[in-house]
Design a protein around this motif. Structure first.
Motif, short mmCIF file in Angstrom:
data_model
loop_
_atom_site.label_atom_id
_atom_site.label_comp_id
_atom_site.label_asym_id
_atom_site.label_seq_id
_atom_site.Cartn_x
_atom_site.Cartn_y
_atom_site.Cartn_z
N LYS A 569 -20.89 -48.87 33.47
CA LYS A 569 -21.76 -50.57 33.27
C LYS A 569 -21.15 -50.81 35.38
O LYS A 569 -21.47 -51.63 36.15
N ALA A 570 -19.09 -50.74 35.49
CA ALA A 570 -18.56 -51.34 37.06
C ALA A 570 -19.54 -50.47 38.28
O ALA A 570 -20.47 -51.40 38.93
N LYS A 571 -20.03 -49.42 38.03
CA LYS A 571 -20.29 -48.46 39.12
C LYS A 571 -21.40 -48.79 38.73
O LYS A 571 -22.02 -49.17 40.73
N LYS A 572 -22.29 -49.11 38.29
CA LYS A 572 -23.61 -49.41 38.25
C LYS A 572 -23.89 -50.89 39.63
O LYS A 572 -24.29 -51.37 40.02
N TRP A 573 -22.35 -51.86 38.84
CA TRP A 573 -22.60 -53.20 39.69
C TRP A 573 -22.52 -52.85 40.98
O TRP A 573 -23.08 -53.46 41.75
N TRP A 574 -21.50 -52.10 41.25
CA TRP A 574 -20.93 -52.03 42.39
C TRP A 574 -22.30 -51.15 43.09
O TRP A 574 -22.03 -51.98 44.62
#
Length: 653
Positions: A569-574
């Motif tokens: 989720k963090a990578k997708k948000w970035w």
């Protein structure tokens, strides 16, 4: 059949790329994999059972078993820190304890009169004023010059009062004036005996020297108790100002106290006794103190082989206001222990033979985590003021004395002096009495913190005493015995002895049975682990390997899945944030959507067969169609380095 090679390839992929366990994409799939592969039968039955009712029953049974395991394991853990008590009895030669003997009257009244003259006059006046008691007008009535002596200001400051109940009005002893009582009222006893009018109560008032409005009235329902407490308060104030060397001369010597002595059938004398000065009991003498490094022992039980002494009490020289009983006080203790005469001393009657039989017991308790005892007292934040081995009483008295010095600026007379402190007296510390009573009130109510800090000792020795009393001397032997004792002491006494001045004491072992009471751990680590294994096997058919499996799946694997999903989720948000900043929309041919960088499998693990099947198709790609019968095997070679045997046969045909 043309589909056979495809099925074999799919099976090969599933075997090569596991799709369960730590690589499961969700927690539900991980739990399903665990239930199918675990050694605990209950979890497996939940998954493979058909029908909702049967599955619900297995869920209830499994949860009940888990609850029972947790309960039983918690009981095992609590029992692990319990101790069992063992008692060992030995028959052997026993060391004789130290025996400390004190006269109940601490100082000779004839020698103390010059120090207590003003106090005695005030006390006699109180008896005459309140109760009409008089020893003669010449002793009670005084001139004005007598009342203005050195100690008169002190007695006027804290006089005895007769308090009229319900009206809070008191009459002063010295002036006879009435005054209103302000502040708190403390009843020091609950005796129903009351002298005089039932509405009148005797007491005294203490006020804060720095704030006269802060006062406390201490009342007593018994006039005897009130006068004794008031007398003792002033008595300690006077004795605190007398040097120790002088007080030792004012008290009883060994020759004064001891008439005869026998131990183990042999004669003994004052050389076997060690003097020690007690603030409240004067000169006391300890038999077998071990001061010279030698401790006496006995190999035979019975009264003939213990300590036998005849004590000279001299009742005629007693202070009539300080003590109201006659005799001696003794305490049996270890050579390294401090004799707390005032706390646990045993009183010996005059004109009687007192026999004290002993049973010796050594006790040993386990320290933390089994109990809250201390080995040597080194872990207790209280200084030992007695220079003896640690005990709970030493800790409590030392703690109170330290609080007394910190709060009142001086030390209480009945306990040893801390370093750099001095005993309280009214001349130097006019506020000490009010401070002492307030502090003692907090100590009794356990508000001072001493009871919370001090702990029991883990090791201690105890002598259980059995006391019996007989008339002594007998009527037929009284005459000649008193004559012989008077002759033995004739050069020192200058008078004929009276049997009320004598006390016969015998201290002995009733038997030579030494009891040793010790605590031992009820469970060891091996027993604890065995009990754990028994509970797990009984309720869940589980072993240590099963426990390791539970830890791996429910903690390590579950945590890794949760962290991986959060990382995705963090990578997708970035990435979404970067794309939003550049203003470019994702394209079908964008390299970020190809291969292992596809959003469906963006984790760091290799793509599995399941995740490969879930890859989205490009937007401009046509829908997949059924491949022609004669499809090329070259595509398979690009995915696998070696060609399967089934595909080779298919190519030859």
């Amino acid at each position: 059949a043309p589909t056979a090679p495809g099925k074999k390839i799919t099976a090969r992929l599933k075997r090569t790329l596991p799709v369960r366990g730590p690589q499961a994409p969700t927690l539900s799939e991980l739990m399903r994999w665990y239930c199918l592969n675990t050694n605990t039968h209950g979890c497996r039955r939940i998954v493979v059972s058909r029908g909702r009712l049967r599955r619900l029953l297995w869920i209830l049974l499994t949860l009940s078993a888990v609850g029972l395991i947790l309960w039983q394991c918690a009981e095992l853990l609590m029992n692990y820190y319990s101790a069992s008590v063992s008692v060992t009895v030995q028959f052997q030669k026993l060391p004789f304890p130290a025996v400390t003997i004190c006269n109940i009257n601490p100082y000779k009244y004839s020698a103390m009169k010059e120090y207590l003259s003003e106090l005695d006059k005030e006390t006699k006046k109180a008896l005459e004023t309140f109760y009409g008691f008089s020893e003669g007008k010449s002793k009670v009535r005084r001139s004005v010059d007598d009342w203005n002596s050195t100690g008169n200001d002190f007695f006027q400051h804290i006089p005895l009062l007769k308090v009229e109940d319900f009206s809070r009005t008191a009459t002063e002893l010295h002036s006879g004036q009435k005054r209103k009582i302000e502040g708190s009222v403390f009843h020091k006893d609950s005796s129903i005996v009351n002298s005089g009018d039932s509405n009148d109560i005797i007491g005294f008032q203490l006020c804060d020297a720095n704030n006269s409005s802060e006062c406390a009235l201490y009342t007593f329902s018994s006039g005897v108790n009130a006068i004794q407490e008031w007398y003792k308060l002033h008595y300690m104030n006077i004795m605190a100002q007398i040097p120790l060397e002088t007080k030792e001369k004012l008290s009883y010597s060994a020759d004064d106290l001891l008439l005869t002595c026998f131990f183990d059938g042999l004669s003994c004398d004052k050389r076997h006794f060690t003097r020690f000065h007690h603030p409240l009991h004067g000169n006391c003498y300890t038999f077998n103190s071990g001061e010279n490094g030698t401790i006496l022992s006995t190999s035979t039980g019975g009264s003939e082989y213990g300590l036998q002494v005849v004590l000279y009490i001299d009742e005629a020289d007693y202070n009539p206001f300080l003590v109201t009983s006659s005799g001696a006080k003794i305490i049996v203790h270890d050579q390294n222990e401090y004799p707390f005469i005032e706390d646990i001393g045993t009183e010996i009657e005059t004109a009687a033979a007192t026999s004290i039989g002993m049973h010796f017991t050594r006790s040993r308790k386990l320290s933390k985590p089994y109990s809250d005892c201390t080995e040597t007292g080194a872990d207790i934040p209280v200084e030992n003021l007695y220079n003896k081995s640690y005990s709970l009483q030493i800790c409590l008295h030392s703690c109170f004395q330290k609080a007394m010095v910190d709060s009142c600026g001086c030390a209480q007379y009945a306990q040893p002096l801390p370093a750099g402190a001095e005993y309280c007296n009214y001349k130097k510390n006019p506020n000490w009495m009010y401070c002492y009573y307030r502090l003692h009130e907090k100590f009794v109510k356990e508000q001072l913190g001493c009871q919370q800090i001090c702990k029991d000792a883990c090791s201690f020795k105890e002598w259980a005493l059995t006391t019996s009393i007989a008339q002594w001397p007998s009527t037929v032997s009284e005459d000649w015995m008193l004559r012989v004792l008077s002759w033995d002491k004739g050069q020192k006494l200058n008078k004929k002895l009276n049997k009320t001045d004598l006390a016969n004491l015998m201290v002995f072992y009733k038997d030579l049975n030494e009891r040793f009471i010790s605590e031992n751990p009820a469970n060891t680590l091996v027993i604890l682990l065995s009990n754990f294994g028994g509970q797990l096997g009984l309720w869940m058919s589980c072993s240590v390997v099963c426990v390791i499996e539970i830890v791996e799946v429910f903690f390590i694997d579950s945590l890794s899945i949760v962290l991986r999903r959060q990382w995705q989720k963090a990578k997708k948000w970035w990435r979404d944030r970067q794309r939003g900043g550049s203003g470019k929309a994702p394209q079908a041919g964008d390299p970020e959507r190809q291969g292992h960088d596809n959003p469906v499998c963006i984790d760091e693990d290799l793509p599995t067969f399941t995740t490969a099947l879930r890859l989205p198709l490009p937007q401009d790609s046509p829908l997949p169609r059924t491949p022609p019968p004669n499809y090329s095997t070259l595509r398979l070679e690009t995915a696998f380095t070696e060609q399967l045997p089934d595909t080779l046969e298919l190519g030859q045909h």
